[in-house]
Design an enzyme around this catalytic site. Structure first.
Site, mmCIF file in Angstrom:
data_model
loop_
_atom_site.group_PDB
_atom_site.id
_atom_site.type_symbol
_atom_site.label_atom_id
_atom_site.label_comp_id
_atom_site.label_asym_id
_atom_site.label_seq_id
_atom_site.Cartn_x
_atom_site.Cartn_y
_atom_site.Cartn_z
ATOM 1 N N GLU A 197 -5.922 -10.796 -1.805
ATOM 2 C CA GLU A 197 -6.829 -10.599 -0.656
ATOM 3 C C GLU A 197 -8.277 -10.501 -1.138
ATOM 4 O OE1 GLU A 197 -5.566 -7.315 1.844
ATOM 5 O OE2 GLU A 197 -3.453 -7.808 1.601
ATOM 6 N N GLU A 234 0.801 -1.232 0.000
ATOM 7 C CA GLU A 234 0.000 0.000 0.000
ATOM 8 C C GLU A 234 0.835 1.285 0.000
ATOM 9 O OE1 GLU A 234 -2.791 -0.556 3.228
ATOM 10 O OE2 GLU A 234 -3.481 -2.456 2.407
HETATM 11 O O1 9MR Z 1 -7.855 -8.470 7.887
HETATM 12 C C1 9MR Z 1 -6.909 -7.752 8.658
HETATM 13 C C2 9MR Z 1 -7.538 -7.302 9.976
HETATM 14 O O2 9MR Z 1 -7.838 -8.427 10.783
HETATM 15 C C3 9MR Z 1 -6.584 -6.380 10.714
HETATM 16 O O3 9MR Z 1 -7.242 -5.830 11.853
HETATM 17 C C4 9MR Z 1 -6.110 -5.251 9.807
HETATM 18 C C5 9MR Z 1 -5.034 -4.434 10.483
HETATM 19 O O4 9MR Z 1 -3.870 -5.166 10.693
HETATM 20 O O5 9MR Z 1 -5.550 -5.788 8.614
HETATM 21 C C6 9MR Z 1 -6.458 -6.556 7.871
HETATM 22 O O6 9MR Z 1 -5.804 -7.005 6.701
HETATM 23 C C7 9MR Z 1 -5.428 -5.998 5.764
HETATM 24 C C8 9MR Z 1 -4.140 -6.431 5.115
HETATM 25 O O7 9MR Z 1 -3.174 -6.652 6.096
HETATM 26 C C9 9MR Z 1 -3.659 -5.401 4.106
HETATM 27 N N1 9MR Z 1 -4.679 -5.094 3.130
HETATM 28 C C10 9MR Z 1 -5.992 -4.756 3.666
HETATM 29 C C11 9MR Z 1 -6.464 -5.848 4.628
HETATM 30 C C12 9MR Z 1 -7.852 -5.551 5.130
HETATM 31 O O8 9MR Z 1 -7.815 -4.379 5.902
#
Ligand code: 9MR
Length: 386
Positions: free
Chosen positions: A274, A168
């Site tokens: 994802e 990101e």
């Molecule tokens: O699904 C993840 C969630 O459980 C966490 O709280 C969050 C913060 O760490 O991250 C989510 O996963 C993200 C991923 O790491 C990066 N792309 C977006 C995903 C969804 O927010």
């Protein structure tokens, strides 16, 4: 419909649980309807994976580990390889949960994608601060990054097959996101991170990962980034398209295919990293991507399916999923993996983003681990051939 019941280890565990009287704790069906699995159906096309949350990795989500092992041949740690979990304090590394995921994957013949080496979120403050709490300088930050990447990617060399190296880094307009990494290290930080990862794990596939990459401006930014990195000889092997989609976006689904083509033309593979397809409406003002800084107050009218997913909505979702997999299959020479961001609807992050406490249904297995119409539509799409 014929049901093929196969006698797997999972069925044995199921019978044992009946004998012992805790069958209620195993909601997932012993074997998915028709015995169909993603791993078999997509063999020879691309890997199909799922992100596993900590409850799943630690076996606290009844039935979900078995379901994941039957269905998928790739896994990603949803949270447990993020910097804040692996190195919460300088020099204190915690590998227990990440190790458990890697062991689970090895025991079940699954490829592992490490998520993530460098991100502006979920990185502890100490990384960017000196001993007085002031911003750390460029050299010490590069050293910290190098230590983190060497320790983490080095530990899993040969067992983690690919890394989301940088996550990101782009704004919606395709420019570089303002982050502590950019402010302290300058735009070169991305190249540095990829070089460090390659040094630590020379066999690993190295991925640049981001959301909303179907959007033309952001797509163009990612293409520029990949081309610049490749021109400098930086080892980058794939662009990861996160693919957090919904019933109304991408508005033009063909934009997904256009992005796959654009990334492939810039000399890298594409991994869908994802995938999920939310059915709930997005609040006004959301960029509908995955920006964790978005947080809207819970509104009941934006949480319409608390009592269950209506059939017509499940059908719409199934059709969109099938359309997407159609694009992935059409580009199977460029797409090496498609990973869902979770296994069942119960465990999805979408229940809590961009609003906490909603009931969403973004995945292809329901809250009991049963295949949804989306699962059948995807399997039908691949069985129909290209
Ligand atoms: O699904 C993840 C969630 O459980 C966490 O709280 C969050 C913060 O760490 O991250 C989510 O996963 C993200 C991923 O790491 C990066 N792309 C977006 C995903 C969804 O927010």
């Amino acid at each position: 419909m014929t049901h093929h019941f196969r006698f797997t280890g999972r069925s044995a565990a199921f019978s044992l649980s009946l004998v012992l009287g805790f069958a209620a704790a195993v909601p997932a069906r012993a074997v998915e309807e028709g015995g169909e699995t993603y791993r078999e159906a997509f063999a020879g096309k691309f890997l199909v994976g799922a992100a596993l949350g900590r409850a799943v990795i630690e076996g606290r989500a009844p039935g979900v580990q078995g379901l994941a092992a039957r269905q998928f041949n790739a896994v990603t740690a949803e949270n447990d390889m993020k910097w804040e979990n692996l190195q919460p304090e300088e020099g204190r590394f915690e590998f227990e949960v990440a190790d458990a995921l890697v062991d689970f994957a090895a025991a079940n013949g699954m490829q592992v994608t490490g998520h993530v080496l460098l991100w502006h979120q979920q990185t502890p403050d100490w990384v960017f601060e000196d001993e007085h709490g002031d911003p750390v300088g460029r050299e010490p930050l590069l050293e910290r990054l190098e230590t983190h990447i060497r320790t983490v990617a080095g530990r899993y060399r040969g067992r983690v097959h690919g890394w989301d190296v940088v996550n990101e880094a782009l704004n919606e307009d395709g420019s570089l996101r303002d982050s502590a990494w950019l402010r302290i290290l300058g735009p070169d930080y991305i190249a540095q991170a990829f070089r460090m990862a390659h040094e630590a794990a020379p066999e690993a596939r190295l991925i640049y990962n981001d959301y909303n990459l179907y959007q033309p401006d952001k797509r163009a930014g990612a293409v520029r980034l990949v081309r610049e990195l490749k021109a400098q000889g930086v080892p980058i092997h794939a662009v990861g398209m996160q693919a957090h989609y919904g019933l109304t976006h991408p508005e033009d689904m063909a934009d997904v295919a256009r992005s796959i083509e654009a990334f492939a033309a810039s000399g890298v593979d594409v991994e869908i990293t994802e995938l999920d397809l939310a059915v709930l409406p997005f609040p006004e003002g959301s960029d509908r991507g995955a920006d964790l800084d978005e947080n809207f107050a819970l509104q009941e009218k934006l949480d319409p399916y608390r009592a269950g997913l209506p059939e017509d909505v499940a059908a719409l979702q199934a059709a969109r999923y099938a359309e997407l997999f159609g694009f992935f299959l059409d580009h199977a020479d460029k797409v090496s993996r498609v990973t869902f961001w979770g296994v069942t609807d119960a465990g999805s992050w979408k229940n809590n983003w961009p609003m906490v406490g909603r009931t969403d249904y973004p995945l292809t297995f329901d809250r009991q681990g049963r295949p949804k119409p989306a699962f059948h539509a995807i399997i039908e799409r691949v069985r129909a051939g290209n």
